[in-house]
Design a protein around this motif. Structure first.
Motif, PDB file in Angstrom:
ATOM      1  N   GLY A  41       0.812  -1.205   0.000  1.00 41.28           N
ATOM      2  CA  GLY A  41       0.000   0.000   0.000  1.00 41.28           C
ATOM      3  C   GLY A  41       0.843   1.252   0.000  1.00 41.28           C
ATOM      4  O   GLY A  41       0.572   2.208  -0.739  1.00 41.28           O
ATOM      5  N   ASN A  42       1.883   1.261   0.813  1.00 46.76           N
ATOM      6  CA  ASN A  42       2.783   2.416   0.838  1.00 46.76           C
ATOM      7  C   ASN A  42       3.575   2.547  -0.459  1.00 46.76           C
ATOM      8  O   ASN A  42       3.839   3.657  -0.919  1.00 46.76           O
ATOM      9  CB  ASN A  42       3.722   2.321   2.045  1.00 46.76           C
ATOM     10  CG  ASN A  42       3.067   2.772   3.328  1.00 46.76           C
ATOM     11  OD1 ASN A  42       2.973   3.966   3.597  1.00 46.76           O
ATOM     12  ND2 ASN A  42       2.598   1.818   4.120  1.00 46.76           N
ATOM     13  N   LYS A  43       3.923   1.409  -1.056  1.00 46.90           N
ATOM     14  CA  LYS A  43       4.610   1.446  -2.345  1.00 46.90           C
ATOM     15  C   LYS A  43       3.695   2.012  -3.419  1.00 46.90           C
ATOM     16  O   LYS A  43       4.097   2.857  -4.227  1.00 46.90           O
ATOM     17  CB  LYS A  43       5.072   0.035  -2.742  1.00 46.90           C
ATOM     18  CG  LYS A  43       5.810  -0.006  -4.080  1.00 46.90           C
ATOM     19  CD  LYS A  43       6.250  -1.425  -4.420  1.00 46.90           C
ATOM     20  CE  LYS A  43       5.054  -2.286  -4.813  1.00 46.90           C
ATOM     21  NZ  LYS A  43       5.472  -3.629  -5.296  1.00 46.90           N
ATOM     22  N   TYR A  44       2.439   1.579  -3.426  1.00 48.83           N
ATOM     23  CA  TYR A  44       1.492   2.049  -4.434  1.00 48.83           C
ATOM     24  C   TYR A  44       1.176   3.530  -4.261  1.00 48.83           C
ATOM     25  O   TYR A  44       1.071   4.273  -5.240  1.00 48.83           O
ATOM     26  CB  TYR A  44       0.196   1.232  -4.369  1.00 48.83           C
ATOM     27  CG  TYR A  44       0.372  -0.228  -4.682  1.00 48.83           C
ATOM     28  CD1 TYR A  44       1.348  -0.666  -5.576  1.00 48.83           C
ATOM     29  CD2 TYR A  44      -0.428  -1.193  -4.071  1.00 48.83           C
ATOM     30  CE1 TYR A  44       1.515  -2.014  -5.857  1.00 48.83           C
ATOM     31  CE2 TYR A  44      -0.267  -2.550  -4.349  1.00 48.83           C
ATOM     32  CZ  TYR A  44       0.708  -2.947  -5.236  1.00 48.83           C
ATOM     33  OH  TYR A  44       0.870  -4.281  -5.505  1.00 48.83           O
ATOM     34  N   ILE A  45       1.038   3.966  -3.005  1.00 50.08           N
ATOM     35  CA  ILE A  45       0.717   5.372  -2.785  1.00 50.08           C
ATOM     36  C   ILE A  45       1.912   6.243  -3.168  1.00 50.08           C
ATOM     37  O   ILE A  45       1.749   7.387  -3.611  1.00 50.08           O
ATOM     38  CB  ILE A  45       0.259   5.620  -1.329  1.00 50.08           C
ATOM     39  CG1 ILE A  45      -0.725   6.804  -1.297  1.00 50.08           C
ATOM     40  CG2 ILE A  45       1.420   5.864  -0.391  1.00 50.08           C
ATOM     41  CD1 ILE A  45      -1.475   6.933   0.016  1.00 50.08           C
ATOM     42  N   THR A  46       3.120   5.689  -3.032  1.00 43.66           N
ATOM     43  CA  THR A  46       4.318   6.395  -3.501  1.00 43.66           C
ATOM     44  C   THR A  46       4.268   6.558  -5.012  1.00 43.66           C
ATOM     45  O   THR A  46       4.546   7.641  -5.547  1.00 43.66           O
ATOM     46  CB  THR A  46       5.588   5.628  -3.097  1.00 43.66           C
ATOM     47  OG1 THR A  46       5.713   5.637  -1.672  1.00 43.66           O
ATOM     48  CG2 THR A  46       6.830   6.271  -3.707  1.00 43.66           C
ATOM     49  N   GLU A  47       3.915   5.494  -5.716  1.00 41.25           N
ATOM     50  CA  GLU A  47       3.836   5.554  -7.178  1.00 41.25           C
ATOM     51  C   GLU A  47       2.814   6.594  -7.636  1.00 41.25           C
ATOM     52  O   GLU A  47       3.061   7.340  -8.593  1.00 41.25           O
ATOM     53  CB  GLU A  47       3.466   4.179  -7.731  1.00 41.25           C
ATOM     54  CG  GLU A  47       4.551   3.123  -7.544  1.00 41.25           C
ATOM     55  CD  GLU A  47       4.097   1.731  -7.969  1.00 41.25           C
ATOM     56  OE1 GLU A  47       2.921   1.592  -8.390  1.00 41.25           O
ATOM     57  OE2 GLU A  47       4.904   0.792  -7.861  1.00 41.25           O
ATOM     58  N   VAL A  48       1.690   6.665  -6.943  1.00 44.82           N
ATOM     59  CA  VAL A  48       0.660   7.642  -7.303  1.00 44.82           C
ATOM     60  C   VAL A  48       1.146   9.058  -7.023  1.00 44.82           C
ATOM     61  O   VAL A  48       0.922   9.977  -7.820  1.00 44.82           O
ATOM     62  CB  VAL A  48      -0.645   7.357  -6.538  1.00 44.82           C
ATOM     63  CG1 VAL A  48      -1.650   8.490  -6.748  1.00 44.82           C
ATOM     64  CG2 VAL A  48      -1.246   6.029  -7.003  1.00 44.82           C
ATOM     65  N   MET A  49       1.837   9.245  -5.900  1.00 49.42           N
ATOM     66  CA  MET A  49       2.350  10.582  -5.579  1.00 49.42           C
ATOM     67  C   MET A  49       3.404  11.038  -6.581  1.00 49.42           C
ATOM     68  O   MET A  49       3.479  12.221  -6.921  1.00 49.42           O
ATOM     69  CB  MET A  49       2.913  10.602  -4.162  1.00 49.42           C
ATOM     70  CG  MET A  49       1.842  10.713  -3.095  1.00 49.42           C
ATOM     71  SD  MET A  49       2.504  11.165  -1.474  1.00 49.42           S
ATOM     72  CE  MET A  49       3.113   9.589  -0.911  1.00 49.42           C
ATOM     73  N   ILE A  50       4.225  10.119  -7.043  1.00 47.94           N
ATOM     74  CA  ILE A  50       5.210  10.467  -8.071  1.00 47.94           C
ATOM     75  C   ILE A  50       4.495  10.899  -9.339  1.00 47.94           C
ATOM     76  O   ILE A  50       4.864  11.886  -9.984  1.00 47.94           O
ATOM     77  CB  ILE A  50       6.146   9.270  -8.344  1.00 47.94           C
ATOM     78  CG1 ILE A  50       7.055   9.027  -7.138  1.00 47.94           C
ATOM     79  CG2 ILE A  50       6.985   9.509  -9.598  1.00 47.94           C
ATOM     80  CD1 ILE A  50       7.864   7.761  -7.225  1.00 47.94           C
ATOM     81  N   HIS A  51       3.447  10.176  -9.687  1.00 48.68           N
ATOM     82  CA  HIS A  51       2.659  10.526 -10.877  1.00 48.68           C
ATOM     83  C   HIS A  51       2.002  11.895 -10.720  1.00 48.68           C
ATOM     84  O   HIS A  51       1.988  12.712 -11.643  1.00 48.68           O
ATOM     85  CB  HIS A  51       1.591   9.464 -11.119  1.00 48.68           C
ATOM     86  CG  HIS A  51       0.704   9.748 -12.295  1.00 48.68           C
ATOM     87  ND1 HIS A  51      -0.451  10.510 -12.184  1.00 48.68           N
ATOM     88  CD2 HIS A  51       0.794   9.393 -13.602  1.00 48.68           C
ATOM     89  CE1 HIS A  51      -1.028  10.608 -13.364  1.00 48.68           C
ATOM     90  NE2 HIS A  51      -0.303   9.931 -14.242  1.00 48.68           N
ATOM     91  N   ASP A  52       1.465  12.161  -9.532  1.00 42.64           N
ATOM     92  CA  ASP A  52       0.749  13.411  -9.286  1.00 42.64           C
ATOM     93  C   ASP A  52       1.670  14.586  -8.977  1.00 42.64           C
ATOM     94  O   ASP A  52       1.219  15.735  -8.960  1.00 42.64           O
ATOM     95  CB  ASP A  52      -0.228  13.235  -8.118  1.00 42.64           C
ATOM     96  CG  ASP A  52      -1.397  12.320  -8.465  1.00 42.64           C
ATOM     97  OD1 ASP A  52      -1.607  12.052  -9.664  1.00 42.64           O
ATOM     98  OD2 ASP A  52      -2.097  11.876  -7.534  1.00 42.64           O
ATOM     99  N   ILE A  53       2.941  14.311  -8.694  1.00 42.21           N
ATOM    100  CA  ILE A  53       3.964  15.316  -8.378  1.00 42.21           C
ATOM    101  C   ILE A  53       3.585  16.152  -7.149  1.00 42.21           C
ATOM    102  O   ILE A  53       3.290  17.344  -7.244  1.00 42.21           O
ATOM    103  CB  ILE A  53       4.262  16.252  -9.575  1.00 42.21           C
ATOM    104  CG1 ILE A  53       4.426  15.464 -10.873  1.00 42.21           C
ATOM    105  CG2 ILE A  53       5.538  17.054  -9.311  1.00 42.21           C
ATOM    106  CD1 ILE A  53       4.625  16.334 -12.095  1.00 42.21           C
TER     107      ILE A  53
END
Length: 449
Positions: A41-53
């Motif tokens: 979950g933390n890995k996925y939320i990191t990926e989304v935050m990178i996408h959203d900047i």
């Protein structure tokens, strides 16, 4: 020796069949439904935050609240854990209805995602990951009533955490004025290549979790600005200039490993393109996850580790940003170009906010304190958080040594003077120590450290 009677044989057969039929559920509780799902979950939320900047301070907020929600379910599942309600500033205690038929790991995962979805922009990407977990759970044969109860409890906890989050002044700060560039010598100016405005100038107004105020650990003022040769400030800039012009391969590797710039703009001729990476807080949440996996923690321990680290990082950013926009100090790149060498460039791209104190130094030290408290010292860390961005792993003998490397990396990268690093570490240590002394995750009479 007595022969077992028929009643005993029937009971034995019943228990054997019962536990055999529940084998898939038992396996699931011990694997994906627990620590693995929270780490993912933390890995996925990191990926989304990178996408959203998201900027580093905002990212720290996005990590903290979902992990608090996940942890509060662990508190319900095991009495040795102590609720954060009543301990964190403004986090009021409340009661939840906990049904008998409940799958606590599923409720924890649900709480995590329900909060996370309300904090990011690309909800669809996070929903996709969440639904894969839900689908796997159903395939394992969890009873419908248990499944529904667990989802309901997770959402109830998420609602309470989000009600808490909405009062931290974040949404109000979105309408505050932008930072006004000062004309005085020695104050921060936007830096190349895109001269971005200063980010989050009002982050000090965000409610901290455990600090009394953003200024609780106010740093000593930075060295007095001067452009005179051989002045203390000039020599600090000259130190940056000389070190970056004579970097060893190891120093270069260290600087690149800890860059953690969520939005680096590359310029080649007339072409500009962005390179998106993890934030400093994301790097340390990654380290927390690595430590949890290496220690083979169950889902409750994992939730504790992620929440505790998230608290350290969030309040570390609040304390750091309080000083950044108080001193509003000029960056080495601007000073060196004006007074030492107009053609000099730092190894790393200068982040778009004032120099003093170093964010990496503050939050790395605070996070390392939190993690050392939970995992002890020494602790061998194989840090692979940056492999997704083309960088090799680095190994450390303790969280403290990793934090020290993160701090000095900012000198090698050419984006901080030494006082920002030294005093940043001091501030981070005070933040971490306060967290440990003020926020308890274990009930003393039941704790098993």
């Amino acid at each position: 020796m007595k022969r077992p009677n028929n009643l005993f044989l029937i009971l034995h057969l019943f228990l054997l069949l019962h536990f055999t039929s529940c084998k898939e559920n038992i396996e699931y509780v011990n694997t994906l439904s627990g620590s693995e799902a929270l780490n993912d979950g933390n890995k996925y939320i990191t990926e989304v935050m990178i996408h959203d900047i998201f900027s580093p301070p905002v990212a720290s907020r996005i990590y903290a609240y979902p992990n608090i929600a996940a942890y509060e379910i662990a508190v319900m599942a095991d009495p040795k854990y102590k609720s954060l309600m009543g301990q964190l500033n403004g986090f009021e205690p409340t009661d939840f209805d906990i049904p008998d038929e409940i799958h606590f790991p599923l409720a924890s995962i649900t709480a995590f995602y329900e909060v996370g979805l309300q904090l990011v922009f690309s909800e669809d990407k996070l929903i996709e990951k969440r639904d894969l977990i839900y689908s796997d759970i159903k395939k394992k044969g969890i009873p419908d009533q248990t499944y529904n109860n667990s989802i309901k409890l997770g959402k109830a906890v998420a609602d309470h955490v989000m009600a808490y989050a909405k009062k931290d002044n974040y949404h109000q700060s979105r309408s505050f004025e932008k930072h006004t560039i000062r004309k005085e010598e020695g104050t921060w100016q936007p830096t190349p290549p895109i001269y971005m405005e200063g980010i989050e100038p009002h982050w000090r107004t965000i409610r901290p979790f455990f600090l009394d105020s953003a200024a609780q650990f106010k740093s000593v003022p930075p060295t007095t600005f001067s452009k005179e040769k051989n002045s203390p400030f000039y020599n600090e800039a000259l130190e940056v200039f000389n070190i970056t012009n004579n970097l060893t391969k190891e120093q270069t590797d260290i600087a690149m490993f800890w860059d953690c710039n969520p939005y680096k703009m590359n310029v080649k001729g007339h072409v500009m393109f962005a390179e998106k990476k993890i934030t400093p807080g994301g790097h340390w949440m990654g380290i927390a996850s690595i430590a949890a996996k290496a220690s083979n923690l169950d889902w409750k321990n994992t939730a504790e580790a992620m929440a505790f680290t998230g608290l350290a990082i969030m309040d570390g950013f609040i304390a750091c940003w309080d000083e950044k926009y108080r001193s509003v100090l000029i960056r080495p790149e601007t000073y060196i170009n004006q007074h030492i060498d107009e053609d000099w460039l730092p190894l790393l791209q200068t982040p778009p906010f004032p120099e003093y104190t170093s964010g990496h130094s503050v939050i790395s030290t605070a996070a390392s304190k939190a993690l050392t408290h939970l995992f002890g010292e020494p602790f061998h860390i194989v840090d692979s958080t940056e492999t997704a961005y083309g960088l090799p792993v680095r190994e450390f003998s303790s969280f403290k040594s990793a934090a020290a490397e993160a701090a000095i990396s900012r000198l090698y990268g050419g984006i901080h003077y030494m006082p920002a690093i030294i005093h940043g570490q001091t501030k981070g240590a005070k933040v971490g120590d306060l967290l440990i002394s003020k926020v308890k995750t274990r009930n003393d009479n039941l704790a098993e450290k």
